[in-house]
Each structure stands twice: as C-alpha cells, then as structure tokens.
Design an enzyme around this catalytic site. Structure first.
Site, PDB file in Angstrom:
ATOM      1  N   GLY A   1     -13.117   7.073  -5.562  1.00 22.42           N
ATOM      2  CA  GLY A   1     -13.646   5.717  -5.494  1.00 22.42           C
ATOM      3  C   GLY A   1     -14.149   5.192  -6.820  1.00 22.42           C
TER       4      GLY A   1
ATOM      5  N   ILE B   1      -6.704   2.601  -4.272  1.00 21.87           N
ATOM      6  CA  ILE B   1      -7.341   3.189  -3.095  1.00 21.87           C
ATOM      7  C   ILE B   1      -8.847   2.978  -3.112  1.00 21.87           C
ATOM      8  CG2 ILE B   1      -5.529   4.944  -2.944  1.00 21.87           C
ATOM      9  CD1 ILE B   1      -7.692   6.986  -3.871  1.00 21.87           C
ATOM     10  N   ASP B   2      -9.410   2.588  -4.273  1.00 20.46           N
ATOM     11  CA  ASP B   2     -10.864   2.501  -4.411  1.00 20.46           C
ATOM     12  C   ASP B   2     -11.468   1.274  -3.736  1.00 20.46           C
ATOM     13  OD1 ASP B   2     -10.663   4.769  -5.991  1.00 20.46           O
ATOM     14  OD2 ASP B   2     -10.525   3.626  -7.851  1.00 20.46           O
TER      15      ASP B   2
ATOM     16  N   GLY C   1      -4.564  -2.173 -10.735  1.00 23.72           N
ATOM     17  CA  GLY C   1      -6.001  -2.405 -10.680  1.00 23.72           C
ATOM     18  C   GLY C   1      -6.459  -3.453 -11.671  1.00 23.72           C
ATOM     19  N   ASP C   2      -7.779  -3.534 -11.883  1.00 25.20           N
ATOM     20  CA  ASP C   2      -8.314  -4.596 -12.736  1.00 25.20           C
ATOM     21  C   ASP C   2      -7.860  -4.453 -14.190  1.00 25.20           C
ATOM     22  OD1 ASP C   2      -9.814  -2.297 -12.949  1.00 25.20           O
ATOM     23  OD2 ASP C   2     -11.713  -3.320 -13.234  1.00 25.20           O
ATOM     24  N   GLY C   3      -7.686  -3.214 -14.670  1.00 28.90           N
ATOM     25  CA  GLY C   3      -7.221  -3.025 -16.039  1.00 28.90           C
ATOM     26  C   GLY C   3      -5.805  -3.539 -16.232  1.00 28.90           C
TER      27      GLY C   3
ATOM     28  N   GLY D   1       2.514  -5.261  27.619  1.00 24.22           N
ATOM     29  CA  GLY D   1       2.678  -6.247  28.679  1.00 24.22           C
ATOM     30  C   GLY D   1       3.524  -7.412  28.196  1.00 24.22           C
TER      31      GLY D   1
ATOM     32  N   GLY E   1      -3.174   3.639 -11.627  1.00 23.79           N
ATOM     33  CA  GLY E   1      -3.061   4.663 -10.598  1.00 23.79           C
ATOM     34  C   GLY E   1      -2.188   4.196  -9.449  1.00 23.79           C
TER      35      GLY E   1
ATOM     36  N   ARG F   1     -21.639  25.447  10.119  1.00 25.87           N
ATOM     37  CA  ARG F   1     -21.686  25.227   8.674  1.00 25.87           C
ATOM     38  C   ARG F   1     -22.026  23.780   8.347  1.00 25.87           C
ATOM     39  NH1 ARG F   1     -16.386  28.827   7.504  1.00 25.87           N
ATOM     40  NH2 ARG F   1     -17.442  30.749   6.934  1.00 25.87           N
TER      41      ARG F   1
END
Length: 744
Positions: A212, A168-169, A121-123, A552, A28, A204
């Site tokens: 995630g 993003i997870d 990712g991990d994969g 500053g 992803g 509402r």
C-alpha cells in the site's frame, strides 16, 4: 467488422478516423491493466482510429523501433483474464530527461501518434503531463535539427493525454477505486481465510503485512473484511500507549474463547511520532507482553499476482472505453485528464489537480490524505472504529457490534418472517457473531415467505419481545415484505417502528439501489467458471459454450458477467430478441471463428435458446452462488449495515415519546440503497412506482446502459450512448462531515 452505426450525434463529433492512439502501461503492474488495454484497443478500432501498443512503458517510447506496434482487434484476444500487463511496464530514467522525451516525441511523430492513453500511478501520469506541456517545444527542436519536417510540426502540434490509474494501493485522489485494488484485496483475503484455519488449530496470533506504500486502504478494508483484531495504517496513527491497549484487547479476546488473533499492518504504518510500525515490532511486542505463539506473514508481490477480479475487469473495461471517448473529445484547451470512478459513475478529472492534491497531502501529513476526495476511506475508517472497539459490559450488556456501540439489545430472527411468526427469535451477543463476516449465505436462515398471512402473529411476537425497530436483509421479497408491514400500520400499531431494508441478493433486482450485497460475489463465481471454460476450450475449434446464470427476470448477472468474462453475447429478459437475432449472432460467431478466435462464450438468464448451426454447443448452468463472500461484498455489507443501525438509532431518538416508540411516517420505513455516488435512505412506499412486481425487477436499471459496451468489445455493430459518459470535473477537498451525508 461490419460498418459503423449511423449515430450522427456520436460519429460526426467523435469519429476517430485519421487519428492514432498509443496505449502504454507504466510503473508497477496491477491486475486489470490488460482489461483496460483491451478496451482501449477495441474501442479505438471501433471508431476507426489506429491503435498502437507501446511496449515496456516509457522505455519503449524512448527506444522506439519494434516497441511501438500497430495492433488489430485480435491482438487483444484472450488477455482479459490475464493478470499484470501483456505489453510490459518498466521504470525509465531516460524519460525523466529532456533528451529522453525528445526521442520519445520523435518516435511518436514517425507513426502519427498524438493521442496517448497512459495506465499507471501518479508518477507515470505526472510524466505524461510534463511530456504534453513540452510537446510543441520538442517538435520545434526536432524540426530545427532536421529530424522532422516543418509540416509535421503543424500537423501534429497538439498531444492529447488521458490517464487511467492502475495501482493496487488505491492511493490516487478523485477515484473510489483504482484498477487492481479489488483484485489485491482478493489475494489478501484468500491468504487470511487460509491462515485462520491453521491459527485456530494452534491458538496462534498472526501478524500480516500488506502493501500500500503510503496508503492504508488495503490494510483497512482487509481488516474490515476478515474481522481483524487490530490494524495499523499510516492515515490513522495509534494513540500513545497503543501497545498496552492492543495487548489488553488480544488477551480479552482469548479469554472469551477466541482461538486466534489477526493483526494487519500496512507497510507504511507509523506511530504518533512518525516512527515506523513494522510487523516484526508488533510480533515482538505480543510475544514479550503476552507470550502468545505469534507468526509474521508478509504477503509481498502475491498481492499483485493472479487473475483480475470481476470488479476490476468491469472497471478497467469501462475506463478504457471512457478514455477513448475523452481522447476523441479533447481540444487544444482541454487539460490532460484522468478517467476514474465515483460510486458507479465514470468521471473525468484534471490530471494535475489530482497529482498535486495527492502530493500536497503527503507533504503536509500522511494522515490528512483521507481529506483529499477519499470520503470512502473515511467511511471505512469510521466503520472499523465502530466494530473494533467494544464498550464495557457494564455499559452495554448482551448486544452486538454496531448495535453495541449504539446501546441496543439485539435479537436474531431465524428463517425470515415465517420464523418470526413462529417465535424463532433469540437474543444475540457480540461474541455470537464472531467470524460471520467471511461466511457465505445466511447463518440465520432465510425464506421467501412474505409476512402478509402472518401479520397478527408477527405483531404478537414484536409485542412479546418488545421489539422497537426492525432491520430486514434480503432481496426483492425483503423490500415487498417491508412494504406490506408499512401498509399494515393502520391495523397493527406494533409495526409503527423504524424499519430498514438492506438489499442483499445475487440477482441485484431490488428497486432503489444500483448494487446489492452478494451480487459481486456471484459475478466473481461466474467469471471464475468462464475462465476455466475458456482454458479447457483453448485447444478446440468451432465450439460455443452457453452458460445459463441465475437472476430470475433480472439480467444483471448475465450482462455484467458477460462483460467481465469477455462473452460474445448475453441474452437477457430486459432486451427482447427473436430467432432472427439469434441466427444473426450465430453467423457473427462463425465469422469470428474464421480468424484466430477458437471458441465462443454466451451467457444468458433466459431459458430455451434455440440454435440451428453446425457449431458444437456445450451447455452449462451456473448458480452464481458461492460459499465465501468477496472482499467487496464483505466491506459493502459491513458499511451499509453500520449506516443502517445508526439511522435506526436516530429514528428511535426522534420517535420516542412517553415511554414508547411510535413511528408512522413514510420516512420511517426505508430502503438503504446505493444511487450513483451516494448511499440514500428511501421510503419503501415511494419506491413502489419504480418496481415491476410481476417480474420482480426495477423498472429502470442503470447497467442496461452498459449493454452497448459489451457488444462493442465483442465486435458487434451498435450505437453507443455517450450521454452518460464522464464530464470533466474539478477535484474538491471534502470535509469530514461529508462522510456522514451518504457518500460511499
């Protein structure tokens, strides 16, 4: 590009001459991937290595041909602010087979690529490690089939792999933040802030579902950042009877005149029986039991979109440079590693240790994932528990949030120490601070006035209001003010109480901390403005934009803003320069503009820059102040405040004697700061030697080590100090108690 600097230590050991590096993004996409790609390309070229794009991830590696292309310095111009990945990402079933990996090995050998930087990712990282383990066997098979020569087998016998986690997870162990997570939080908070206005109008309840996968980080941190009424995450399944508990809380909030409710649901949320908790299920429950007008919003891939945040750009740039260093330092015995972030320090971790720990955590039990080097997750969770569950009024009347759970009466002081002296003090309740998290500035008001000339009046007010502890939130003046109170204890017994300073200033110039509340928001304001400037200037030539930032005498905003925005230079007080250097920089900009680069961008917090050049110069002044705090600042401010109140409570218990509080030791007046990887309480007196009171800055500032990195990525010749680069460490499982020791 000018010749490389003669830094013997660096270039004799880490020269990339004769080496080829391939960079790919897989799985992803995530905002910030392009910043990582840019850093790998430019650092690789800087050390004289050849760098190749591998388009479409592993699919491009398998297909070869035009999918693997050597790139130049200009190939990555103007991609820093672009979301997603410009080199593409694709799932590749063929790479999962040995035949597919055989094709990939052949395509790499054809170009002499034996160093891979994999962003995913991990994969994706697991696939890269398998490829490395099979590499020598794949080459032998290619030689036996006659596709490559035996000499090639000997020449390219080893494959080096370095990974960067782009997701993003934030579901990878060993790193506090993965590339893209902070940007995804920005998208979520933007939506929540927008929804709150319409929700208040119609009274509402909104149920928001966030991404995630198996990790609830996005849901948890966004709940903290927006003050959600309830959150569902897979790591912390709700107890039996949660349905009634949630409805009671929602109805109580409405009874206290709160016009809206926000419920956040992680897409992988489960109950105590491992059954999914969906946003629709939560909506139906609220409608059936309470009859509230309830709507569901599923954010979906909006969270992956948009421009990367300042944090992600800096993180990805640092990790990209670190990845190249790791590849150059790699030996046949070095395991494939992941470069990651711990606190604000770059670290390297064995790739498969991280992958195996994540996998075993998921197989054992999802909610145990927080024990796998995710101390930051546990701190977030503990903070949420403190802030979300109000105790009955009969137990703790008229107190606020963490102070409520600790049992204190809370007072707000208006307009700083000047207001303190004038008696502008009011007791404040839980309901009074509702919705404050998302508002910028200081709703209590603030002034730079130091307490020295008001000490007697302040002591009188403390005695009148029976104040037993003090928390001061602010910048360098807040630190100096507490130092004055500590030094005045001999004359005023009222100051012999626990006092804690929380650094909060966009300048990030407080001694004793690497980061201050507000600095991240300011950086994002700078980056957003720079992005607009670059876009407006895209059709012009020979134009330089000079942007003056605040801060500053502290150059943090100019330097880090320059790194995040891709500036060509950043002039700061801490690094002296003269007219000759300015002239050299102008010549450098002119040379760059002869290529495809059409504009220059210069950030500075130093006045009166003088240029004699034919380039058109546009000037702009940027305050760095923004009305809405960033997700990072909301979360960071919430966590450190909670920790500070708990510290105060502990000190009150320790110093309570004979019906009164008396604290006169140095460690009872402390500043809570982030140092490298930990949150640490430091006596303000001990920090005195670390402060430059004339220029209101710390004498040593960690971010100055990143100056060469910005210059390298802007094509300047400079030496790069690798002494602070990441070292290979082993992943360790952390106990719950570690969250209490100060880890962020």
């Amino acid at each position: 590009m000018a010749e490389l600097p003669a830094d013997k230590k660096f270039f004799e050991n880490l020269s990339g001459a004769g080496k080829a590096i391939g960079v790919l993004t897989s799985g992803g996409d995530a905002q910030g991937m392009n910043a990582a790609v840019r850093a790998v390309v430019r650092m690789g070229i800087y050390v004289e290595a050849k760098v190749y794009f591998i388009y479409e991830g592993y699919q491009g590696m398998v297909d070869g041909g035009d999918n693997i292309v050597e790139v130049s310095w200009e190939s990555v111009s103007s991609i820093l602010q672009v979301g997603g990945t410009v080199i593409g990402s694709a799932r590749c079933k063929e790479f999962r087979t040995r035949e597919g990996r055989l094709k990939a090995a052949f395509n790499l050998i054809q170009r002499g690529i034996t160093n891979l930087c994999v962003i995913g990712g991990d994969g994706s990282l697991t696939g890269a490690n398998l490829f490395r383990e099979e590499w020598s066997g794949l080459l032998e098979e290619l030689a036996q089939s006659g596709k490559i020569e035996e000499e090639a087998v000997k020449k390219y016998v080893y494959l080096n792999i370095v990974g960067m986690v782009g997701s993003i997870d934030n579901d990878f162990c060993g790193t506090d933040m993965t590339i893209g997570t902070d940007s995804a939080l920005h998208r979520i908070i933007e939506v929540v802030d927008a929804i709150m206005t319409t929700a208040q109008s119609h009274q509402r309840t909104f149920v928001l579902e966030v991404m995630g996968r198996h990790c609830g980080y996005l849901a948890l941190v966004s709940a903290l950042a927006c003050g959600a009424d309830w959150v569902f995450i897979p790591e912390y399944p709700p107890e039996e009877g949660w349905e009634d508990q949630m409805c009671v809380k929602l109805s109580e909030n409405r009874a206290r005149k709160k016009r809206l409710n926000i419920i956040i649901v992680a897409e992988g949320a489960i109950d105590s029986h491992n059954k999914p908790i969906t946003s629709e299920k939560v909506k139906d429950l609220v409608v059936q039991q309470l009859g509230f007008d309830t709507r569901v919003t599923i954010l979906g891939h909006v969270q992956r979109g948009g421009t990367p945040s300042a944090f992600d750009r800096i993180l990805a740039s640092r990790m990209g440079v670190e990845a190249v260093l790791a590849l150059l330092e790699a030996t046949p015995d070095t395991p494939a590693c992941v470069v990651s972030l711990s606190g604000n320090q770059a670290v390297r971790l064995p790739l498969m240790e991280c992958v195996q720990m994540v996998s075993s955590g998921r197989r054992a039990s999802l909610h145990l994932f927080i024990n796998y080097n995710k101390v930051s997750f546990e701190n977030n969770l503990n903070t949420y528990k403190l802030l979300s569950h109000r105790k009955p009024d009969t137990e703790l009347p008229k107190v606020i949030r963490v102070g409520i759970t600790e049992g204190h009466n809370m007072f707000a002081v208006i307009d700083g120490f000047e207001g303190f002296a004038n008696g502008q003090i009011k007791e404040i309740s839980w309901r009074d601070v509702g919705g404050w998290t998302g508002q910028g500035g200081s709703l209590l008001g603030t002034k730079r006035t130091l307490p020295a000339k008001y000490l007697e009046k302040i002591a009188d007010q403390m005695r009148t209001n029976n104040i037993n502890a003090l928390m001061v939130i602010g910048g360098f003046e807040a630190y100096e003010s507490c130092l004055q109170l500590a030094e005045a204890r001999a004359r005023f017994e009222e100051f012999c109480i626990p006092i804690c300073v929380l650094p909060a200033t966009i300048s990030n110039n407080v001694p004793g901390t690497d980061l201050s509340i507000g600095a991240d928001t300011a950086l994002n304001a700078i980056v957003e403005t720079c992005d607009r400037i670059k876009q407006s200037a895209s059709g012009t030539k020979r134009r330089v934009f000079i942007i003056e930032t605040m801060g500053g005498y502290c150059g943090y905003l100019a330097n880090m803003g320059g790194l995040a925005a891709g500036a060509d230079a950043a002039y700061i007080f801490e690094e002296k320069f003269d007219i000759r250097e300015l002239q050299a920089n102008v010549e450098h900009l002119t040379e760059k503009m002869k290529t495809s680069i059409q504009r220059g961008l210069v950030l500075s917090n130093v006045l009166q820059l003088l240029f004699k050049t034919q380039l058109v110069i546009e000037e702009g002044i940027l305050s760095g102040r923004k009305s809405t705090p960033s997700p990072f600042d909301r979360n960071f401010g919430t966590k450190v405040s909670a920790k500070a109140v708990q510290w105060i409570s502990k000190k009150l218990r320790e110093t309570y004697r004979r019906g009164k509080v008396f604290a006169n030791t140095e460690d009872s007046v402390c500043l809570l700061g982030m140092r490298r990887r930990n949150l640490i309480f430091q006596p303000v007196v001990e920090l005195k030697d670390q402060a430059d009171f004339v220029h209101r800055i710390p004498k040593e500032q960690w971010w100055l080590k990143l100056r060469p990195l910005m210059k390298i990525l802007a094509k300047y010749k400079t030496s790069y100090d690798v002494s602070d680069s990441g070292q290979l460490e082993h992943v360790a499982r952390h106990s719950p108690k570690e969250a209490e020791t100060g880890a962020i």
